[in-house]
Design a protein around this motif. Structure first.
Motif, PDB file in Angstrom:
ATOM      1  N   THR A   1       0.846  -1.194   0.000  1.00 43.83           N
ATOM      2  CA  THR A   1       0.000   0.000   0.000  1.00 43.83           C
ATOM      3  C   THR A   1       0.879   1.240   0.000  1.00 43.83           C
ATOM      4  OG1 THR A   1      -1.661  -1.201   1.296  1.00 43.83           O
ATOM      5  CG2 THR A   1      -1.907   1.189   1.185  1.00 43.83           C
ATOM      6  N   LEU A   2       0.532   2.193  -0.858  1.00 45.44           N
ATOM      7  CA  LEU A   2       1.193   3.493  -0.896  1.00 45.44           C
ATOM      8  C   LEU A   2       0.299   4.468  -0.135  1.00 45.44           C
ATOM      9  CD1 LEU A   2       2.039   3.438  -4.698  1.00 45.44           C
ATOM     10  CD2 LEU A   2       3.627   3.011  -2.799  1.00 45.44           C
ATOM     11  N   VAL A   3       0.806   5.011   0.958  1.00 44.45           N
ATOM     12  CA  VAL A   3       0.032   5.939   1.785  1.00 44.45           C
ATOM     13  C   VAL A   3       0.615   7.329   1.596  1.00 44.45           C
ATOM     14  CG1 VAL A   3      -0.721   6.541   4.109  1.00 44.45           C
ATOM     15  CG2 VAL A   3      -0.459   4.135   3.472  1.00 44.45           C
ATOM     16  N   GLN A   4      -0.231   8.248   1.148  1.00 41.74           N
ATOM     17  CA  GLN A   4       0.192   9.618   0.870  1.00 41.74           C
ATOM     18  C   GLN A   4      -0.464  10.573   1.850  1.00 41.74           C
ATOM     19  OE1 GLN A   4      -0.848  10.939  -3.063  1.00 41.74           O
ATOM     20  NE2 GLN A   4      -0.454  13.082  -2.584  1.00 41.74           N
ATOM     21  N   PHE A   5       0.351  11.375   2.530  1.00 40.53           N
ATOM     22  CA  PHE A   5      -0.154  12.449   3.388  1.00 40.53           C
ATOM     23  C   PHE A   5      -0.102  13.739   2.580  1.00 40.53           C
ATOM     24  CE2 PHE A   5       0.820   9.263   6.454  1.00 40.53           C
ATOM     25  CZ  PHE A   5      -0.123   9.442   7.452  1.00 40.53           C
ATOM     26  N   SER A   6      -1.259  14.409   2.456  1.00 39.47           N
ATOM     27  CA  SER A   6      -1.391  15.608   1.630  1.00 39.47           C
ATOM     28  C   SER A   6      -2.106  16.701   2.396  1.00 39.47           C
ATOM     29  CB  SER A   6      -2.214  15.304   0.380  1.00 39.47           C
ATOM     30  OG  SER A   6      -1.622  14.301  -0.377  1.00 39.47           O
TER      31      SER A   6
ATOM     32  N   LEU B   1       3.870   0.558   2.575  1.00 37.81           N
ATOM     33  CA  LEU B   1       3.536  -0.508   3.517  1.00 37.81           C
ATOM     34  C   LEU B   1       3.598  -1.852   2.818  1.00 37.81           C
ATOM     35  CD1 LEU B   1       0.280   0.991   5.115  1.00 37.81           C
ATOM     36  CD2 LEU B   1       2.658   1.566   5.617  1.00 37.81           C
ATOM     37  N   ASP B   2       4.026  -2.871   3.548  1.00 38.61           N
ATOM     38  CA  ASP B   2       3.973  -4.217   2.987  1.00 38.61           C
ATOM     39  C   ASP B   2       2.555  -4.765   3.155  1.00 38.61           C
ATOM     40  OD1 ASP B   2       3.749  -5.119   5.633  1.00 38.61           O
ATOM     41  OD2 ASP B   2       5.774  -5.962   5.695  1.00 38.61           O
TER      42      ASP B   2
END
Length: 103
Positions: free
Chosen positions: A19-24, A76-77
């Motif tokens: 999972t790619l987690v983006q904080f914007s 994230l894995d």
């Protein structure tokens, strides 16, 4: 690193493989380009999800993870463990390379 972030924390399901987690934030120009890049990579790589989190709405999580600027991307894995993190606008090749550590 090594924190575990599950669906209960993220407010979204994890990708099957990573999972790619983006904080914007709303007025962050590089966040828009980062959103496009991560969405493209997630669409290209089977089992990879992309979750975008509004940093202003989730200050609790921002503080807990020591997010200092936007965009910040966490990789994230499959179990939700943070294996990479980076601040600033990523290049597609760097995102793909980081996914190699997660899957």
């Amino acid at each position: 690193m090594g924190e575990i972030l599950g669906p209960d924390v993220l407010g979204a399901e994890l990708g099957e493989r990573a999972t790619l987690v983006q904080f914007s934030t709303a007025f962050c120009q590089p966040c828009r380009a980062t959103r496009r890049t991560l969405a493209e990579v997630a669409a290209m790589v089977p089992g990879v999800g992309h979750v975008e989190i509004d940093a202003e709405e989730r200050l609790d999580l921002v503080r807990a993870l020591d997010i200092a600027r936007t965009p910040t991307v966490l990789v994230l894995d499959a179990t939700g463990r943070v294996v990479r993190r980076a601040s600033g606008q990523p290049r597609r090749v760097d995102v793909i390379a980081a996914l190699g550590q997660a899957v």
